[in-house]
Write a protein that holds these residues in place. Structure first.
Motif, short mmCIF file in Angstrom:
data_model
loop_
_atom_site.label_atom_id
_atom_site.label_comp_id
_atom_site.label_asym_id
_atom_site.label_seq_id
_atom_site.Cartn_x
_atom_site.Cartn_y
_atom_site.Cartn_z
N THR A 113 -114.48 -6.55 16.21
CA THR A 113 -115.09 -5.67 17.21
C THR A 113 -114.97 -6.23 18.62
OG1 THR A 113 -117.26 -6.71 16.87
CG2 THR A 113 -116.76 -4.74 15.56
N ILE A 116 -114.74 -4.37 22.60
CA ILE A 116 -115.32 -3.02 22.59
C ILE A 116 -116.68 -3.10 23.26
CG2 ILE A 116 -116.15 -1.13 21.14
CD1 ILE A 116 -114.10 -2.09 19.02
N CYS A 117 -116.91 -2.24 24.24
CA CYS A 117 -118.17 -2.22 24.99
C CYS A 117 -119.32 -1.88 24.05
CB CYS A 117 -118.09 -1.19 26.12
SG CYS A 117 -119.61 -1.04 27.07
N CYS A 120 -121.03 1.82 25.56
CA CYS A 120 -120.32 3.11 25.48
C CYS A 120 -119.30 3.17 24.34
CB CYS A 120 -119.65 3.44 26.81
SG CYS A 120 -118.28 2.35 27.24
N GLY A 121 -118.93 2.03 23.77
CA GLY A 121 -117.98 2.00 22.67
C GLY A 121 -116.52 2.08 23.09
N GLU A 122 -116.25 2.11 24.38
CA GLU A 122 -114.87 2.14 24.89
C GLU A 122 -114.31 0.72 24.92
OE1 GLU A 122 -113.10 4.94 25.83
OE2 GLU A 122 -114.80 6.06 25.03
N ASP A 123 -112.98 0.63 25.01
CA ASP A 123 -112.33 -0.68 25.13
C ASP A 123 -112.65 -1.30 26.48
OD1 ASP A 123 -111.19 -0.52 22.64
OD2 ASP A 123 -109.23 0.15 23.36
N ILE A 124 -112.90 -2.60 26.47
CA ILE A 124 -113.11 -3.35 27.70
C ILE A 124 -111.74 -3.69 28.26
CG2 ILE A 124 -114.08 -5.45 28.72
CD1 ILE A 124 -116.13 -5.45 26.42
N ASN A 125 -111.56 -3.51 29.56
CA ASN A 125 -110.30 -3.76 30.24
C ASN A 125 -109.82 -5.19 29.95
OD1 ASN A 125 -108.45 -4.52 32.36
ND2 ASN A 125 -109.07 -2.64 33.39
N CYS A 138 -118.13 -3.08 29.33
CA CYS A 138 -117.08 -2.72 30.28
C CYS A 138 -117.67 -2.82 31.69
CB CYS A 138 -116.54 -1.31 29.99
SG CYS A 138 -117.74 0.00 30.26
N ASP A 140 -118.12 -0.63 34.10
CA ASP A 140 -119.05 0.43 34.47
C ASP A 140 -120.42 0.22 33.84
OD1 ASP A 140 -117.04 1.60 35.97
OD2 ASP A 140 -116.48 3.05 34.40
N CYS A 141 -120.44 -0.07 32.55
CA CYS A 141 -121.72 -0.29 31.86
C CYS A 141 -122.43 -1.54 32.39
CB CYS A 141 -121.50 -0.38 30.35
SG CYS A 141 -121.03 1.20 29.61
#
Length: 156
Positions: A113, A116-117, A120-125, A138, A140-141
């Motif tokens: 895992t 993964i943020c 929000c569950g999105e990929d971290i850059n 991420c 933004d979060c």
């Protein structure tokens, strides 16, 4: 009269060999290698922090800090010693927090895992992870969380 030496005779002969074709790596293999490299980096960083914290703790145990207290001449000197101890303890506290983050990142790598943020569950850059390999949010979060914390501090 000396004989002229030909330039061609001075050049060493290099035998050309056929180059082996490079093995192409799949995206999955690249990602596994990246995670393995990242794991090594995190472990190395963890070892550095533990080493530094251990050195600081040894100073306390050996009495190096107590010797400073014994040489205190007035309240001003005592406040300097107190400030130095506060700084050392804050350093140790920051090290502790970083170690916890590193351990969490290592656990996430093992679980699959990592990157993964958590909000929000999105990929971290990937650039963010290269700079801060133990990031759990991420950008933004993270900014939202910091803003909320700032508002809460101002209300208290």
């Amino acid at each position: 009269m000396p004989k002229k030496i030909e330039k061609k005779a001075l050049k060493p002969k290099i035998k050309k060999t056929a180059q082996k074709p490079k093995k192409k790596t799949s995206p999955v293999e690249k990602e596994e290698k990246r995670k393995e490299d990242l794991k090594k980096l995190l472990i190395r960083k963890r070892e550095d922090i533990v080493r530094e914290a251990t050195k600081e703790i040894k100073k306390f145990k050996s009495g190096e800090k107590r010797q400073l207290v014994e040489t205190v001449l007035d309240d001003g000197d005592l406040s300097v010693v107190d400030l130095a101890e506060d700084i050392s303890l804050r350093h140790l506290s920051a090290h502790r927090e970083t170690l916890i983050k590193i351990d969490n990142a290592l656990m996430k790598i093992d679980e699959g895992t990592y990157g993964i943020c958590e909000d929000c569950g999105e990929d971290i850059n990937k650039e963010r992870l290269n700079i801060m390999p133990f990031a759990i949010l991420c950008r933004d979060c993270q900014e939202k969380r910091e803003l909320l914390e700032k508002i809460q501090r101002e209300e208290d």
